[in-house]
Scaffold this active site. Structure first.
Site, PDB file in Angstrom:
ATOM      1  N   HIS A   1       0.791  -1.233   0.000  1.00 50.16           N
ATOM      2  CA  HIS A   1       0.000   0.000   0.000  1.00 50.16           C
ATOM      3  C   HIS A   1       0.819   1.277   0.000  1.00 50.16           C
ATOM      4  CE1 HIS A   1       1.012  -0.072   4.255  1.00 50.16           C
ATOM      5  NE2 HIS A   1       0.611   1.172   4.333  1.00 50.16           N
TER       6      HIS A   1
HETATM    7  C1  UD1 Z   1      -2.187   5.557   6.040  1.00 52.55           C
HETATM    8  C2  UD1 Z   1      -0.856   6.012   6.665  1.00 52.55           C
HETATM    9  C3  UD1 Z   1       0.192   4.943   6.466  1.00 52.55           C
HETATM   10  C4  UD1 Z   1      -0.281   3.605   6.982  1.00 52.55           C
HETATM   11  C5  UD1 Z   1      -1.614   3.271   6.299  1.00 52.55           C
HETATM   12  C6  UD1 Z   1      -2.187   1.951   6.757  1.00 52.55           C
HETATM   13  C7  UD1 Z   1      -0.401   8.423   6.580  1.00 52.55           C
HETATM   14  C8  UD1 Z   1       0.397   9.464   5.909  1.00 52.55           C
HETATM   15  N1  UD1 Z   1      -0.365   7.215   6.014  1.00 52.55           N
HETATM   16  O1  UD1 Z   1      -1.978   5.413   4.648  1.00 52.55           O
HETATM   17  O2  UD1 Z   1       1.358   5.313   7.193  1.00 52.55           O
HETATM   18  O3  UD1 Z   1       0.685   2.624   6.704  1.00 52.55           O
HETATM   19  O4  UD1 Z   1      -2.533   4.308   6.618  1.00 52.55           O
HETATM   20  O5  UD1 Z   1      -3.396   1.711   6.122  1.00 52.55           O
HETATM   21  O6  UD1 Z   1      -1.035   8.693   7.560  1.00 52.55           O
HETATM   22  N2  UD1 Z   1      -9.593   4.609   2.414  1.00 52.55           N
HETATM   23  C9  UD1 Z   1     -10.744   3.878   2.474  1.00 52.55           C
HETATM   24  N3  UD1 Z   1     -11.256   3.592   3.703  1.00 52.55           N
HETATM   25  C10 UD1 Z   1     -10.656   3.983   4.848  1.00 52.55           C
HETATM   26  C11 UD1 Z   1      -9.497   4.724   4.776  1.00 52.55           C
HETATM   27  C12 UD1 Z   1      -8.953   5.031   3.549  1.00 52.55           C
HETATM   28  O7  UD1 Z   1     -11.307   3.507   1.462  1.00 52.55           O
HETATM   29  O8  UD1 Z   1     -11.185   3.673   5.934  1.00 52.55           O
HETATM   30  C13 UD1 Z   1      -9.018   4.905   1.080  1.00 52.55           C
HETATM   31  C14 UD1 Z   1      -9.307   6.295   0.612  1.00 52.55           C
HETATM   32  O9  UD1 Z   1      -9.555   6.232  -0.742  1.00 52.55           O
HETATM   33  C15 UD1 Z   1      -8.034   7.044   0.852  1.00 52.55           C
HETATM   34  C16 UD1 Z   1      -6.985   5.954   0.696  1.00 52.55           C
HETATM   35  O10 UD1 Z   1      -7.604   4.765   1.148  1.00 52.55           O
HETATM   36  O11 UD1 Z   1      -7.850   8.093  -0.025  1.00 52.55           O
HETATM   37  C17 UD1 Z   1      -5.744   6.216   1.487  1.00 52.55           C
HETATM   38  O12 UD1 Z   1      -6.038   6.443   2.878  1.00 52.55           O
HETATM   39  P1  UD1 Z   1      -5.084   7.398   3.768  1.00 52.55           P
HETATM   40  O13 UD1 Z   1      -5.477   7.329   5.192  1.00 52.55           O
HETATM   41  O14 UD1 Z   1      -4.996   8.743   3.132  1.00 52.55           O
HETATM   42  O15 UD1 Z   1      -3.670   6.759   3.573  1.00 52.55           O
HETATM   43  P2  UD1 Z   1      -3.191   5.245   3.657  1.00 52.55           P
HETATM   44  O16 UD1 Z   1      -2.631   4.914   2.339  1.00 52.55           O
HETATM   45  O17 UD1 Z   1      -4.237   4.352   4.239  1.00 52.55           O
END
Ligand code: UD1
Length: 380
Positions: free
Chosen positions: A221
């Protein structure tokens, strides 16, 4: 421990994203013990919100419902960080904790730490001092900045202290306590869901597990691996090559699911040794990890969990902020070069994977050490 005349230490604990949940669970448990000397509260920023990314962890790990949920959701780094800060400030003012405790390195970690320190509330950072020395990683920025403004810093491995000293942090504020995530792993090992059950629950045949090589587990991821379609396609093609040698179970993070769709390579996820599932709960993932022949990952947490379980780990990154998993554990950092990935996998499948030992203080009692240290420090 406190005497009856002392007010308990009011600790506001922050979680935001999936990797925070397994770190906060043992802390909330020991802080909530009567006589701990601590009055805990739990605030969830809402950075992760889906049932699979949040509720499954709260339920399985017995984390209490948050006292406050800021409900920020997904957005760009700037918007997400800003929304957390804006919504956190009034909550902080309303409860007036003695300290704010943050874990890990996600956007919620730095956002809440920054608000707290500017309102004069000491910040405690759990999992301090880890450094990849790769400033292109958003987590590295979050780690460096949080450590700079933290009042007490709790580390998971001894190398972390040297990183902090290099950045001018007074070693008197740094305490090596071990790894709260491994507290959670040890406490839940017996409850891990058998892999066959997990596959069945997601419509996959359990006979996947029955081949001569057993099964591998894959997670992916990191923006560096999934955001650029060219990098992602090359990596997924290499992983399809791995899957031809050993079946790979692949719980797909929502970010990665979206990038795979955008790159038009969903067909790689259909059979031929690569078996995709939605993001899994903690007990499901633990079961698949514990039973795996090998794990391929770009996660920080899985590097540590595989070391604790003695399962070989191939890290699909150019660096790691968790060097003890390489020097003492089962981790090999291979990057994204296809030949290097396949060579590392072949070594493991040939029975020449790294052994390893459990790092110092990854003994299931880090949360108790943190509790004792907090009470000693703030209620001397
Ligand atoms: C975040 C953390 C990363 C961690 C990861 C674990 C930061 C900078 N990054 O990255 O360190 O390893 O979490 O998962 O804080 N989304 C969903 N459902 C959710 C949450 C997110 O569908 O409940 C999707 C959304 O489209 C979102 C994307 O996942 O845009 C990324 O989520 P985000 O929290 O921005 O970053 P992660 O890649 O999850």
């Amino acid at each position: 421990m406190m005497t009856s005349t002392e007010a308990p230490l009011r600790v506001l604990n922050i979680v935001g994203a999936r990797p925070n949940f397994m770190k906060i669970a043992p802390l909330m448990r020991v802080f909530s013990d009567p006589g701990s000397g601590i009055e805990p509260r739990l605030l969830h920023t809402g950075q992760h919100y889906d049932a699979a990314m949040k509720a499954a962890f709260f339920d399985q790990l017995g984390i209490p419902e948050p006292d406050v949920d800021l409900g920020v959701g997904s957005a760009s780094h700037a918007r997400q960080t800003a929304a957390i800060m804006e919504r956190f400030e009034p909550e902080l003012a309303a409860w007036r904790p003695d300290v704010v405790l943050v874990v890990g390195d996600v956007n919620s970690t730095i956002a809440c730490a920054l608000v707290a320190v500017k309102r004069g509330v000491p910040v405690v950072h759990v999992e301090a001092g880890l450094r990849s020395y790769d400033r292109a990683m958003p987590e590295e920025i979050n780690r460096v900045l949080t450590d700079q403004i933290a009042d007490l810093l709790f580390t998971t491995e001894r190398d972390a202290l040297a990183n902090l000293e290099r950045e001018g942090i007074d070693p008197a504020r740094v305490h090596f306590v071990g790894n709260v995530m491994i507290d959670t792993l040890r406490a839940n090992l017996e409850r891990a869901r058998p892999p066959a059950e997990t596959l069945t629950a997601h419509g996959l045949p359990p006979r996947i597990l029955e081949g001569a090589q057993g099964h591998g587990l894959l997670t992916l991821h990191r923006p560096a691996n999934v955001d650029d379609p060219e990098v992602l396609v090359r990596l997924m093609e290499t992983l399809a090559g791995v899957a031809a040698r050993v079946p790979l179970i692949f719980p797909v993070h929502p970010r990665t699911r979206e990038r795979i769709r955008a790159a038009g390579i969903e067909s790689l996820l259909q059979g031929r040794g690569l078996y995709a599932t939605p993001p899994l709960g903690y007990l499901e993932l633990l079961g698949l990890m514990r039973g795996a022949r090998l794990v391929l990952t770009d996660s920080g947490g899985l590097q540590e969990e595989t070391t604790a379980l003695g399962v070989p780990c191939v890290t699909l990154r150019e660096n790691t902020e968790r060097p003890v998993t390489v020097s003492e554990g089962t981790n090999t950092v291979v990057g994204s070069d296809p030949a290097a990935i396949l060579a590392a996998v072949d070594e493991i499948l040939a029975g020449r994977g790294k052994g390893g030992r459990i790092p110092e203080l990854w003994d299931g009692h880090a949360a108790e050490r943190i509790r004792d240290c907090l009470v000693r420090h703030y209620r001397p």
